[in-house]
Each structure stands twice: as C-alpha cells, then as structure tokens.
Design an enzyme around this catalytic site. Structure first.
Site, mmCIF file in Angstrom:
data_model
loop_
_atom_site.group_PDB
_atom_site.id
_atom_site.type_symbol
_atom_site.label_atom_id
_atom_site.label_comp_id
_atom_site.label_asym_id
_atom_site.label_seq_id
_atom_site.Cartn_x
_atom_site.Cartn_y
_atom_site.Cartn_z
ATOM 1 C CB SER A 1 21.724 44.268 -17.073
ATOM 2 O OG SER A 1 20.324 43.312 -18.142
ATOM 3 C CE1 TYR B 1 19.260 44.556 -11.996
ATOM 4 C CE2 TYR B 1 18.189 43.695 -13.906
ATOM 5 C CZ TYR B 1 19.386 44.026 -13.941
ATOM 6 O OH TYR B 1 20.731 42.865 -13.856
HETATM 7 P P1 NDP Z 1 24.324 36.478 -7.777
HETATM 8 O O1 NDP Z 1 23.590 37.034 -6.992
HETATM 9 O O2 NDP Z 1 25.365 35.275 -8.317
HETATM 10 O O3 NDP Z 1 25.664 37.591 -8.006
HETATM 11 C C1 NDP Z 1 25.782 39.299 -6.793
HETATM 12 C C2 NDP Z 1 27.032 38.916 -5.896
HETATM 13 O O4 NDP Z 1 26.856 41.088 -5.769
HETATM 14 C C3 NDP Z 1 26.758 38.323 -4.727
HETATM 15 O O5 NDP Z 1 28.306 38.011 -4.757
HETATM 16 C C4 NDP Z 1 26.268 39.122 -3.958
HETATM 17 O O6 NDP Z 1 26.836 39.179 -2.674
HETATM 18 C C5 NDP Z 1 26.647 40.901 -4.695
HETATM 19 N N1 NDP Z 1 25.899 41.541 -3.902
HETATM 20 C C6 NDP Z 1 24.753 41.738 -3.953
HETATM 21 N N2 NDP Z 1 23.830 43.278 -3.214
HETATM 22 C C7 NDP Z 1 25.457 43.570 -2.371
HETATM 23 C C8 NDP Z 1 25.728 44.704 -1.472
HETATM 24 N N3 NDP Z 1 25.288 45.028 -0.549
HETATM 25 N N4 NDP Z 1 27.362 44.875 -1.030
HETATM 26 C C9 NDP Z 1 28.122 43.531 -1.648
HETATM 27 N N5 NDP Z 1 27.783 43.046 -2.126
HETATM 28 C C10 NDP Z 1 26.212 42.281 -3.192
HETATM 29 O O7 NDP Z 1 24.373 36.742 -9.255
HETATM 30 P P2 NDP Z 1 24.673 37.876 -11.574
HETATM 31 O O8 NDP Z 1 26.407 37.146 -11.139
HETATM 32 O O9 NDP Z 1 24.426 37.297 -11.894
HETATM 33 O O10 NDP Z 1 24.897 39.095 -11.048
HETATM 34 C C11 NDP Z 1 26.048 40.063 -10.959
HETATM 35 C C12 NDP Z 1 26.106 41.415 -11.610
HETATM 36 O O11 NDP Z 1 25.158 41.335 -13.264
HETATM 37 C C13 NDP Z 1 24.569 42.062 -11.737
HETATM 38 O O12 NDP Z 1 25.137 43.045 -11.017
HETATM 39 C C14 NDP Z 1 23.724 42.080 -12.600
HETATM 40 O O13 NDP Z 1 23.035 43.412 -11.915
HETATM 41 C C15 NDP Z 1 23.836 41.511 -13.433
HETATM 42 N N6 NDP Z 1 23.740 40.666 -14.299
HETATM 43 C C16 NDP Z 1 22.788 39.245 -14.298
HETATM 44 C C17 NDP Z 1 22.449 38.819 -15.214
HETATM 45 C C18 NDP Z 1 21.725 37.462 -14.882
HETATM 46 O O14 NDP Z 1 20.956 36.712 -15.665
HETATM 47 N N7 NDP Z 1 22.310 36.520 -13.982
HETATM 48 C C19 NDP Z 1 21.631 39.670 -16.043
HETATM 49 C C20 NDP Z 1 22.482 40.989 -16.542
HETATM 50 C C21 NDP Z 1 23.287 41.194 -15.646
HETATM 51 P P3 NDP Z 1 26.723 38.433 -1.131
HETATM 52 O O15 NDP Z 1 25.208 38.044 -1.860
HETATM 53 O O16 NDP Z 1 27.327 37.817 -0.245
HETATM 54 O O17 NDP Z 1 26.592 40.411 -1.285
#
Ligand code: NDP
Length: 247
Positions: A138, A153
């Site tokens: 990020s 974070y």
């Molecule tokens: P979402 O919340 O849409 O997706 C996050 C995903 O991570 C979900 O599929 C969730 O699935 C999964 N997840 C979280 N914890 C676990 C776990 N313990 N085991 C398995 N799966 C897990 O957010 P984003 O798509 O935005 O996030 C994806 C990545 O991008 C992250 O690492 C985030 O930090 C990063 N990011 C996002 C930004 C943004 O603005 N959106 C900006 C910069 C970085 P489930 O709940 O089904 O487990």
C-alpha cells in the site's frame, strides 16, 4: 499474456483486488486458487470465472490455514507458479487511544506473518517452476499516516515491503522473483470492512489525478509483474496511486 497451465494462488480473492486478479488470471488460462473466508463472497467470485476455468475455491484463513492452502493447491493442480499474497485489512488503533497493540497484533498476523508462512511453504514448489510472488502492499508503507489510528496498518505494509526486498534477494539464485504492488485508493470493500464511512469524492480529492482505481487495473499490473515480460523485475515496489503521494 497467457498463463495457460500455470497454477496461481490468490489470497483474499473473495472480493476487491484479489477477486479481480483471480478472474483476470483465469481469463488468461491459469488454474486459479481463490482463497478467502466469506463463503457467500467466494461463491459470487466463482460465478464470475470463465466457464472453462480450472479453479479451486478455497475457504481458508491465511493466519491459520497456510499449509492447507499450499497442500490443496498441489493436490489439485500438481504445481505452484505464482503466489499473490493479497489478503489484508486495516483496523483503527493509535498509541494514544490505547488500542494500538490490539490492532498491531491482529494486523501483523494477516498482513505480514501469514505472508511469510505462505512464502516459506510455497518455496519448494516455486523452486521447481521458477515461479514468482507478488505481495500487495500500500501507499501506507511509504508515508507516515496523518491519522495515528492507521499506524499499525502502515507499519505492517512497511514491514511487508522490506520482506519483499529480502525475499527477492534470498530467492534470486533460485530464479524466483518477488515483487510488490502498492496501490493508493481502490474501490473495494476495504473501508466497509473497517467500518469507515468516507465518500468516494473525498478520497478522489486526496489524489493528484482526482480518481480512485478499479480493482481490475491493480490486477492488470499484478499480471504484468507475474508474466515473462517482467523477467528482469524483482524486489520492486510498484506504486499505483493516482498521484496520491505527489500531494
Ligand atoms: P477487500 O476488503 O475488498 O478484500 C480483502 C480480502 O482479504 C477479502 O477477500 C478478505 O476475504 C481477505 N482476507 C482478509 N483477512 C483474511 C484472512 N485472515 N484469511 C483469508 N482472507 C482474508 O479489500 P481490498 O481488495 O482493497 O484489499 C486487498 C489488499 O489490498 C489488502 O492487502 C489491502 O491492504 C490492499 N490495499 C487496498 C487499498 C484500497 O484502497 N482498497 C489500498 C492499498 C492497499 P474474507 O473476508 O472472505 O476472508
């Protein structure tokens, strides 16, 4: 760019960036492993995969099920070519409100420790395929947060960037590349999952280009880095932030 016959694990693929990335890889012929905890969201992603896609929809928590994720992938597809460590989340907790350590422990377990465990377990398989790893970090790794509640974070993503560089150096002699994609604001469930309600217009104003990214455009960068055209790229931290850090 074809990924036909390649086996790709995408963690956190039940929504957002991970879901878009899993679908893009499947559209390019990859065998995809779609990992997440929320069954309803996992099933919705499964419906969006191409009809002829070879996929494994895996309900698993990266903090406790790393071995299961690797074992079930190898059982189903016999190989691992690409590991996308995307699962991640943020949670408020600052040094002054007394909630920092609670946020730190849970965030680090998912955003850093699970990445390290999956990386180590995938290593023998990636060695055989001369595969590669993409970690999703990020812009938070690169700027001191204006809001102290984001500190845990930010620390997790800064640690992840250093992990990426260290793994890239350690694995280079095996022909395994390791890179990072560091998005700015992306339209996903991320803020909803944090319980934060900020309007998209406010977020757009934080960027120089006055826009937020789609999950698909982040996915396209991930596919580029995972493909042969990026054969000379390793240990790189790829910023894609609509000019957020310029401001
Ligand atoms: P979402 O919340 O849409 O997706 C996050 C995903 O991570 C979900 O599929 C969730 O699935 C999964 N997840 C979280 N914890 C676990 C776990 N313990 N085991 C398995 N799966 C897990 O957010 P984003 O798509 O935005 O996030 C994806 C990545 O991008 C992250 O690492 C985030 O930090 C990063 N990011 C996002 C930004 C943004 O603005 N959106 C900006 C910069 C970085 P489930 O709940 O089904 O487990």
């Amino acid at each position: 760019m074809s990924f036909t016959g390649k086996s790709v694990i995408v963690t956190g693929a039940s929504s957002g960036i991970g879901a878009a990335t899993g679908i893009l890889f499947a559209e390019q012929g990859a065998n995809v492993v779609i990992v997440g905890r929320n069954e309803t969201k996992l099933n919705a992603v499964a419906q969006k995969l191409p009809k002829n896609a070879k996929s494994l929809i895996l309900k698993a928590d990266v903090t406790t099920d790393a071995k299961k994720i690797i074992d079930e992938t190898v059982n189903k597809f016999g190989r691992i070519d690409i590991l996308v460590n995307n699962a991640g989340f943020a949670k408020y907790g600052s040094l002054t409100d007394g909630k920092f350590l609670e946020a730190y422990d849970t965030i680090m377990a998912t955003n850093v420790r699970a990445v390290a465990e999956l990386t180590m377990l995938a290593l023998p398989h990636l060695t055989k395929t001369k595969g590669n790893i993409i970690n999703i970090s990020s812009i938070a790794a690169m700027a001191v947060p204006l809001d102290g509640r984001f500190l845990a974070y930010s620390v997790s993503k800064a640690a992840l960037d250093h992990f990426t560089r260290g793994a890239a150096l350690e694995f280079a002699s095996k022909g395994i590349r390791v890179n990072s994609v560091n998005p700015g604001p992306v339209a996903t469930d991320f803020l909803d999952n944090m319980g934060v309600d900020i309007s998209v217009d406010v977020i757009k104003e934080m960027t120089a280009l006055k826009r937020v990214s789609t999950p698909e455009e982040i996915g396209e960068l991930i596919l580029y880095l995972a493909g042969d055209k990026a054969q000379g790229i390793t240990g790189s931290i790829m910023l894609t932030d609509n000019g957020c850090l310029l401001k």
